[in-house]
Design a protein around this motif. Sequence first.
Motif, short mmCIF file in Angstrom:
data_model
loop_
_atom_site.label_atom_id
_atom_site.label_comp_id
_atom_site.label_asym_id
_atom_site.label_seq_id
_atom_site.Cartn_x
_atom_site.Cartn_y
_atom_site.Cartn_z
N LEU A 1 0.82 -1.21 0.00
CA LEU A 1 0.00 0.00 0.00
C LEU A 1 0.85 1.26 0.00
O LEU A 1 0.50 2.25 -0.61
CB LEU A 1 -0.91 -0.01 1.24
CG LEU A 1 -1.92 1.12 1.35
CD1 LEU A 1 -2.93 1.00 0.22
CD2 LEU A 1 -2.63 1.10 2.69
N ASN B 1 -3.49 3.81 -3.99
CA ASN B 1 -3.90 3.35 -2.67
C ASN B 1 -3.57 4.39 -1.60
O ASN B 1 -4.33 4.60 -0.65
CB ASN B 1 -3.23 2.02 -2.33
CG ASN B 1 -3.72 0.88 -3.21
OD1 ASN B 1 -4.78 1.00 -3.82
ND2 ASN B 1 -2.95 -0.19 -3.29
N ARG B 2 -2.41 4.99 -1.77
CA ARG B 2 -2.02 6.01 -0.79
C ARG B 2 -2.99 7.19 -0.85
O ARG B 2 -3.37 7.74 0.18
CB ARG B 2 -0.59 6.48 -1.05
CG ARG B 2 -0.13 7.54 -0.07
CD ARG B 2 1.29 8.02 -0.35
NE ARG B 2 2.25 6.98 -0.12
CZ ARG B 2 3.58 7.17 -0.25
NH1 ARG B 2 4.02 8.35 -0.64
NH2 ARG B 2 4.42 6.19 -0.03
N LEU C 1 -6.14 7.08 -1.72
CA LEU C 1 -7.38 6.62 -1.08
C LEU C 1 -7.26 6.72 0.43
O LEU C 1 -8.17 7.22 1.12
CB LEU C 1 -7.67 5.18 -1.50
CG LEU C 1 -8.84 4.48 -0.79
CD1 LEU C 1 -10.15 5.15 -1.14
CD2 LEU C 1 -8.86 2.99 -1.17
N THR C 2 -6.15 6.25 0.94
CA THR C 2 -5.94 6.26 2.39
C THR C 2 -5.96 7.67 2.95
O THR C 2 -6.66 7.97 3.93
CB THR C 2 -4.59 5.59 2.72
OG1 THR C 2 -4.59 4.27 2.21
CG2 THR C 2 -4.35 5.56 4.22
N LEU D 1 0.19 2.56 7.02
CA LEU D 1 -0.53 2.98 5.83
C LEU D 1 0.31 3.80 4.87
O LEU D 1 0.15 3.73 3.65
CB LEU D 1 -1.78 3.77 6.22
CG LEU D 1 -2.86 2.92 6.90
CD1 LEU D 1 -3.91 3.79 7.52
CD2 LEU D 1 -3.49 1.98 5.89
N GLU E 1 -7.16 -5.95 5.13
CA GLU E 1 -6.60 -6.04 3.78
C GLU E 1 -6.67 -7.47 3.25
O GLU E 1 -7.03 -7.71 2.10
CB GLU E 1 -5.16 -5.56 3.80
CG GLU E 1 -4.48 -5.57 2.43
CD GLU E 1 -3.02 -5.16 2.51
OE1 GLU E 1 -2.61 -4.34 1.68
OE2 GLU E 1 -2.30 -5.66 3.40
N ALA F 1 -7.11 -2.93 -0.53
CA ALA F 1 -6.69 -1.55 -0.26
C ALA F 1 -7.84 -0.72 0.29
O ALA F 1 -7.67 0.06 1.24
CB ALA F 1 -6.16 -0.91 -1.54
N ALA G 1 -7.95 0.75 4.06
CA ALA G 1 -8.06 2.19 4.28
C ALA G 1 -9.27 2.54 5.13
O ALA G 1 -9.21 3.40 6.02
CB ALA G 1 -8.14 2.91 2.93
N ALA H 1 -9.07 4.14 8.81
CA ALA H 1 -9.72 5.42 9.09
C ALA H 1 -10.60 5.32 10.33
O ALA H 1 -10.65 6.23 11.16
CB ALA H 1 -10.54 5.86 7.88
#
Length: 550
Positions: free
Chosen positions: A12, A18-19, A21-22, A163, A340, A352, A356, A360
């Motif tokens: 990730l 993906n980063r 999104l996170t 993350l 995950e 992913a 995330a 969160a």
Amino acid sequence: MNHLLVPLAIPLATEPGNRTLTISLFTAVVAVTLYITWWASRQNKTAADYYAGGRSFSGAQNGLAVAGDYMSAASFLGISGQIALYGYDGFLYSIGFLVAWLVALLLVAELLRNSGRFTMADQLAFRMKQRPVRTAAATSTIVVSIFYLLAQMVGAGSLVGLLLGVKSEGLKAAVIVLVGALMIVYVTIGGMKGTTWVQIVKAVLLMAGTVVITFLVLLKFNFNLSDLLGSAAAKSGKGEGFLQPGLLYGKDLTGQIDFLSLGLALVLGTAGLPHILIRFYTVPDSRSARRSVQWAIGLIGAFYLMTLALGFGAAALLDTAKGSAVETSKGNVASPLLAEAVGGGAGSTGGAILLALIAAVAFATILAVVAGLTLTSASSFAHDLYANVISKTKPTEKQELRVARFAAIGIGAVAIGLAIPAQKLNIAFLVALAFAVAASANLPALLFNLFWKRFNTSGAVWSIYGGLSSAVVLVVFSPVVSGNGDKSMITGADFHWFPLSNPGIVSIPLGFLFGVLGTYLGRDKSSETRYSELSVRALTGAGAEGAAKH
């Protein structure tokens, strides 16, 4: 199941999509909670609004908030990690945290709500001398809250480090500083109303996220719990021993005593946690306080049962061997990595997204709990120390609230400073230390004050300081701080002489003993004259609003 193993390198962190999104989800969580805090701040008019949310929350709302306050990063991240690494012994944390609520319900919740006003010290000071008792209670509140804050800060560092692919201690320290700054904003602006609504939202998100992960884990094993446990035992490399006592505790006599100490601290600690105790003042009456605990027990009970699936699911589906991401984080990232894995595995879109989302939610958990803890400490400093001890004249509510906000900044800074060297410890373990300190310092004084007529000011002061100092001293000279290699806070040093990792089995009885000694050695008998009034107030709630005004 080999395709579900999570490698040490976290994909990730290296995938820009993906980063993004996170970071977007994290930003959304922070934005929503900040908006709630700002909205609540517009309704803060009086000290009662800031300290107790205007006593306007229903039993169900406060029950959700209590659950949100209690189901901290230690529960969601720490316990699942302990189960993933140590099996049966790790699940003992879940049992202890849940059973503790029976003590809180039967002995503390309703009686405390009826006999106090804003803080734990209000209940003690009702029939004692104000200055010494409030000073002792405020000191204990701040120390316990800081211990608890350490765990949340460490959880934040582990989570964001996972993350964003942050491996350096310096960058993780920067994350801890950021979380500390956010919690100060929540407390200084929103007060109890903002904090409570953040905790309610967080409790709903956490329960929903945990249900989803539990369902997906059980789906992997066709809803056969026996298959899940068998797979976890086989994959752990420890065989049947993974499902039996003794992997973490019980290897020798010291380990067995340490286990008893942990259990005692967990079961008795909840009823002495200041940030849980002040939640009972946010409801309008004792019936709502009792209902709050009933709601909290239902939610918390369901959650801790699901930690079975989280922990053993992580053991079955993730790599927990030495050097793995789970092991090197002391189990603190087991739940996000499990999300995950059940979402499709490392590198997949589903994995992913679920990672995330769960991360969160965990971050929202940390933000809500640190806000509650900081508010508790700041309230105690302003209401107990400043307003009733330090200030020579009675301050206005505006002055008191200003002091509370400055206190939040100072307490946040101390917590940040102490959390940075504690990053290598499991957060459930850190919280267990806070429980031990709370049970040693606060619970004896609260129970004696409610149920022992002869109990006096000397007894209260001796009980709080004696239990607090014995717990803290034993922790400082235990393997937690030094003498246990890279598992200690201070590596390369050994000044420990106390063999147990949790001091509860020694410090909790000492707290009660100091209370008895102080009561019999002290000559103050004035507290006996108001015992009957306190008893009536505690049992009926008559005149509870003015309990702290005397």
